[in-house]
Scaffold this motif. Structure first.
Motif, PDB file in Angstrom:
ATOM      1  N   PHE A   1      -7.106  -3.091   5.388  1.00  0.00           N
ATOM      2  CA  PHE A   1      -6.044  -3.431   4.574  1.00  0.00           C
ATOM      3  C   PHE A   1      -6.055  -4.533   3.766  1.00  0.00           C
ATOM      4  CE2 PHE A   1      -3.362  -1.881   9.019  1.00  0.00           C
ATOM      5  CZ  PHE A   1      -3.918  -0.540   8.915  1.00  0.00           C
ATOM      6  N   CYS A   2      -7.504  -5.251   3.823  1.00  0.00           N
ATOM      7  CA  CYS A   2      -7.729  -6.250   2.949  1.00  0.00           C
ATOM      8  C   CYS A   2      -8.446  -6.239   1.867  1.00  0.00           C
ATOM      9  CB  CYS A   2      -8.299  -7.294   3.823  1.00  0.00           C
ATOM     10  SG  CYS A   2      -7.544  -7.459   5.634  1.00  0.00           S
TER      11      CYS A   2
ATOM     12  N   ASP B   1      -6.946   3.444   4.732  1.00  0.00           N
ATOM     13  CA  ASP B   1      -6.597   1.996   5.005  1.00  0.00           C
ATOM     14  C   ASP B   1      -6.287   1.116   3.847  1.00  0.00           C
ATOM     15  OD1 ASP B   1      -7.179   2.371   7.863  1.00  0.00           O
ATOM     16  OD2 ASP B   1      -8.911   0.895   7.791  1.00  0.00           O
ATOM     17  N   ASP B   2      -7.126   1.405   2.644  1.00  0.00           N
ATOM     18  CA  ASP B   2      -6.999   0.700   1.462  1.00  0.00           C
ATOM     19  C   ASP B   2      -6.656   1.338   0.441  1.00  0.00           C
ATOM     20  OD1 ASP B   2      -7.611  -2.294   2.171  1.00  0.00           O
ATOM     21  OD2 ASP B   2      -9.150  -1.106   3.419  1.00  0.00           O
TER      22      ASP B   2
ATOM     23  N   GLY C   1      -2.933  -9.844  10.503  1.00  0.00           N
ATOM     24  CA  GLY C   1      -2.277  -8.624  10.872  1.00  0.00           C
ATOM     25  C   GLY C   1      -1.034  -8.785  11.605  1.00  0.00           C
TER      26      GLY C   1
ATOM     27  N   PHE D   1       0.724  -1.102   0.090  1.00  0.00           N
ATOM     28  CA  PHE D   1       0.031   0.160   0.171  1.00  0.00           C
ATOM     29  C   PHE D   1       0.813   1.104  -0.013  1.00  0.00           C
ATOM     30  CE2 PHE D   1      -3.168  -3.036   1.869  1.00  0.00           C
ATOM     31  CZ  PHE D   1      -4.001  -3.007   0.930  1.00  0.00           C
TER      32      PHE D   1
ATOM     33  N   TYR E   1       2.063  -5.686  12.859  1.00  0.00           N
ATOM     34  CA  TYR E   1       2.834  -4.675  12.330  1.00  0.00           C
ATOM     35  C   TYR E   1       3.962  -3.988  13.244  1.00  0.00           C
ATOM     36  CZ  TYR E   1      -1.905  -4.976  10.626  1.00  0.00           C
ATOM     37  OH  TYR E   1      -2.821  -5.381  10.057  1.00  0.00           O
TER      38      TYR E   1
ATOM     39  N   HIS F   1       2.596   3.194   5.054  1.00  0.00           N
ATOM     40  CA  HIS F   1       1.465   2.118   5.771  1.00  0.00           C
ATOM     41  C   HIS F   1       1.807   0.990   6.487  1.00  0.00           C
ATOM     42  CE1 HIS F   1      -2.002  -0.493   5.101  1.00  0.00           C
ATOM     43  NE2 HIS F   1      -2.731   0.651   4.623  1.00  0.00           N
TER      44      HIS F   1
ATOM     45  N   LEU G   1      -6.335 -12.313   5.247  1.00  0.00           N
ATOM     46  CA  LEU G   1      -6.839 -11.124   5.184  1.00  0.00           C
ATOM     47  C   LEU G   1      -8.354 -10.959   5.189  1.00  0.00           C
ATOM     48  CD1 LEU G   1      -4.712 -10.022   1.970  1.00  0.00           C
ATOM     49  CD2 LEU G   1      -4.050  -9.531   4.102  1.00  0.00           C
TER      50      LEU G   1
ATOM     51  N   MET H   1       1.060  -1.840   6.821  1.00  0.00           N
ATOM     52  CA  MET H   1       1.081  -3.372   6.282  1.00  0.00           C
ATOM     53  C   MET H   1       2.372  -3.299   5.477  1.00  0.00           C
ATOM     54  SD  MET H   1      -0.791  -6.157   5.941  1.00  0.00           S
ATOM     55  CE  MET H   1      -2.287  -6.511   5.619  1.00  0.00           C
TER      56      MET H   1
END
Length: 390
Positions: free
Chosen positions: A141-142, A90-91, A299, A18, A301, A22, A130, A24
């Motif tokens: 994030f999915c 988020d995405d 997840g 991303f 991080y 980010h 995800l 992720m």
């Protein structure tokens, strides 16, 4: 069944990116695979690539209009439609998003196929898990919900009962939504309480549609829950439900973001407790599902200190080559971490803890304890639907 575990891997999954800043960060996937290799686990498992999931497979869970929207945003991020959850903080959309997401989904679907067909005893896709993606939207994030797709593929292949266990710190809302009305699927999610964490769902009263009552199970853990409480809750809910449901296959999601170092959540679980839950899932697959076990990531991080070690333990358990917690992390891997991140990696495969917990059935319920209140709320909500006493 071959008895050998499969590890689903294609370096191209690191294209699920991303962008800078980010949480992720795909380096977590690359560093996990390098640590797996540093311990020689890639020699103990069959490392397998898989084709990206095609549209007919994606449609097992996702709507065609959503797939079309992902394709459009993948070709031109400026075309991302926020009504589909795309192009959001988020995405955020990125070039190649569809291909990278479909590849991760294809890896989890192939893992399910291998386990069901007896080509492998267990299969791991730590790039997967995800679990927030919905049939018609991206979230958290999915983009594509590979976990739900793996379950759906098992059903398509003939499984009559599939259990899904999610121990990510966030509620497994997308998988729950996909099978809300399906009595063939039992979804169990242990997560931080929805009052304090995204996605704000996963209350114990969410128990499935009337035709699938008790098919959704949610344990909403108080913020600050650590090893003893997390393990107590897992063992107070999961084993009894699996024994009653009698799954033919077990799909588990092992988000590492329950860890006390994770920056996005508020549980205080150690790497050592995460390893114990992975061992329990392995044992439960053998006890209740003839060993058929698909294990996914999720997840996580703290991308250097936590994720690679947690998922390397997961791979080692699936391979039948568990890594002793006190084992030193290979020095070559630590140098690789520094080369990629300018951080020094952890030195041992442990946080130095030996988690213990009190068994709920034998120690009794403490009405003043918020964790016990959470456990009892879940048991009262779903246990009677399975013929069990709360």
């Amino acid at each position: 069944m071959s008895g050998r575990a499969q590890l689903m891997w294609d370096e191209a999954v690191t294209g699920y990116d991303f962008g800078p800043g980010h949480p992720m960060d795909p380096v977590r996937l690359a560093l996990t695979m390098r640590l797996v290799e540093a311990f020689g686990l890639d020699k103990a498992m069959q490392v397998v690539g898989a084709r990206p999931a095609g549209e007919s497979t994606l449609r097992l869970v996702h709507r065609q209009d959503y797939i079309d929207a992902v394709r459009a945003a993948s070709a031109d991020p400026r075309a991302a439609d926020p009504s589909y959850g795309l192009g959001t903080p988020d995405d955020p959309a990125f070039i190649g998003m569809h291909d990278a997401s479909a590849l991760i989904a294809g890896q989890s679907v192939a893992a399910a196929e291998a386990v069901w067909r007896g080509e492998a005893a267990h299969a791991v896709n730590f790039a997967g898990g995800l679990h927030h993606a919905m049939p018609g939207s991206a979230a958290g994030f999915c983009v594509y919900n590979d976990a739900a797709l793996a379950v759906a593929r098992l059903l398509e292949l003939g499984a009559e009962r599939v259990a899904y266990i999610d121990v990510d710190v966030h509620h497994g809302d997308g998988v729950q939504a996909a099978f809300w009305e399906d009595p063939r699927v039992l979804t169990i999610s242990l997560h931080e309480h929805p009052r304090t964490l995204f996605p704000g769902t996963g209350w114990p009263t969410e128990t499935g549609a009337p035709e699938a009552e008790g098919g959704a199970v949610n344990v909403a853990l108080p913020a600050g829950t650590g090893d003893a409480g997390w393990l107590r809750a897992f063992h107070a809910v999961v084993p009894e439900l699996l024994a009653a449901f009698r799954p033919q296959a077990l799909v588990t999601q092992h988000g590492a973001d329950t860890h006390f170092e994770d920056p996005l959540a508020h549980l205080t679980v150690s790497l050592d407790a995460q390893r114990l839950v992975a061992e329990s899932c392995h044992a439960l697959a053998h006890e209740h599902a003839d060993g058929r076990w698909v294990a996914l990531g999720g997840g996580g991080y703290a991308v250097v200190d936590v994720v690679p070690r947690s998922w390397t333990h997961l791979c080692a358990i699936a391979a039948g080559r568990p890594v002793e917690p006190g084992t030193a992390v290979p020095e070559d891997w630590r140098h690789e971490v520094y080369r990629r991140t300018r951080q020094w990696g952890p030195q041992r495969m442990t946080d130095g803890l030996r988690p213990e917990w009190r068994d709920f059935a034998t120690s009794g319920y403490d009405p003043a304890d918020r964790l016990d209140q959470a456990i009892l709320a879940t048991r009262r909500a779903v246990f009677p639907a399975h013929g069990l006493l709360p």
